[in-house]
Enzyme design. Structure first.
Site, mmCIF file in Angstrom:
data_model
loop_
_atom_site.group_PDB
_atom_site.id
_atom_site.type_symbol
_atom_site.label_atom_id
_atom_site.label_comp_id
_atom_site.label_asym_id
_atom_site.label_seq_id
_atom_site.Cartn_x
_atom_site.Cartn_y
_atom_site.Cartn_z
ATOM 1 N N HIS A 1 0.391 -33.701 -19.015
ATOM 2 C CA HIS A 1 0.257 -34.369 -20.312
ATOM 3 C C HIS A 1 -1.201 -34.471 -20.761
ATOM 4 C CE1 HIS A 1 3.895 -36.650 -18.549
ATOM 5 N NE2 HIS A 1 4.325 -35.587 -19.189
ATOM 6 N N LYS B 1 -9.000 -40.584 -18.185
ATOM 7 C CA LYS B 1 -8.090 -41.319 -17.311
ATOM 8 C C LYS B 1 -8.737 -41.516 -15.945
ATOM 9 C CE LYS B 1 -3.886 -39.192 -19.173
ATOM 10 N NZ LYS B 1 -2.684 -38.420 -18.836
ATOM 11 N N TYR C 1 -2.797 -45.939 -13.671
ATOM 12 C CA TYR C 1 -3.547 -45.110 -14.614
ATOM 13 C C TYR C 1 -4.338 -46.033 -15.535
ATOM 14 C CZ TYR C 1 0.563 -41.972 -13.996
ATOM 15 O OH TYR C 1 1.587 -41.208 -13.519
ATOM 16 N N ASP D 1 -1.924 -17.814 -28.532
ATOM 17 C CA ASP D 1 -2.504 -18.577 -29.636
ATOM 18 C C ASP D 1 -2.951 -19.984 -29.237
ATOM 19 O OD1 ASP D 1 0.146 -19.340 -29.205
ATOM 20 O OD2 ASP D 1 0.461 -19.885 -31.305
#
Length: 186
Positions: free
Chosen positions: A65, A75, A135, A180
């Protein structure tokens, strides 16, 4: 003497933190975060959000993520219970290590954390039953600005230590990287 030691890892801006652990007959104590200490090391991290996860099954993978601008986030990841194989992927547009990954084993009680700068995707694999992570995030989670990478993308070629289990529908749905994909512009 600082209670914190930073070790730079192979991807620029990615650090392993070693916390000084104080132990005696009563147990142990470690300072997991000190904004002033990180600032003194040139790695400022102002905390906006704290999350806690528990992963029940060994082999389960969560991630990968990241958030797009203007909601990119740094983080600080610490394992509170069990052990994980924590993975950071550089998705910074124009970075010399773009789409390179680095992993560190984090284990409860080892006094270590992983500091990921903005522009990195994060995921982990539980190496034990009942793995728990803490986290600390520098930005609020903002739906609509989230991004994700497939944990089995051949362009990344992440060498997961165990067979990948337990992907959420969201994580299993991340597409393979196309030519891309330009990453995150910081």
């Amino acid at each position: 003497m600082s209670d914190l030691h930073l070790r730079e890892l192979p991807l620029a801006g990615l650090f392993s933190l070693q916390h000084k652990v104080h132990e005696d007959e009563r147990g142990r104590f470690a300072r997991l975060f000190c904004e002033g200490s990180l600032q003194a090391f040139g790695q400022p991290l102002h905390i906006r959000q704290i999350n806690h996860s528990r992963t029940a099954q060994r082999g389960t993978v969560r991630g990968l993520h990241f958030q797009y601008p203007p909601h990119t986030e740094s983080k600080l990841i610490t394992c509170l219970r069990g052990a994980v194989w924590d993975v950071a992927v550089d998705v910074r547009q124009g970075s010399p290590t773009f789409l390179c990954w680095h992993a560190e084993r984090l284990e409860a009680g080892d006094g270590r954390s992983l500091l990921l700068p903005a522009g990195f995707a994060h995921g982990f694999q539980a190496l034990s039953e009942d793995a728990e992570l803490l986290y600390l995030h520098s930005a609020d989670y903002t739906p609509g600005f989230e991004g994700g990478l497939s944990v089995s993308d051949p362009r990344l070629a992440i060498d997961w230590p165990l067979p990948v289990l337990g992907l959420s529908a969201r994580d299993a749905g991340h597409p393979l990287l196309g030519e891309d994909f330009q990453g995150v512009r910081l």
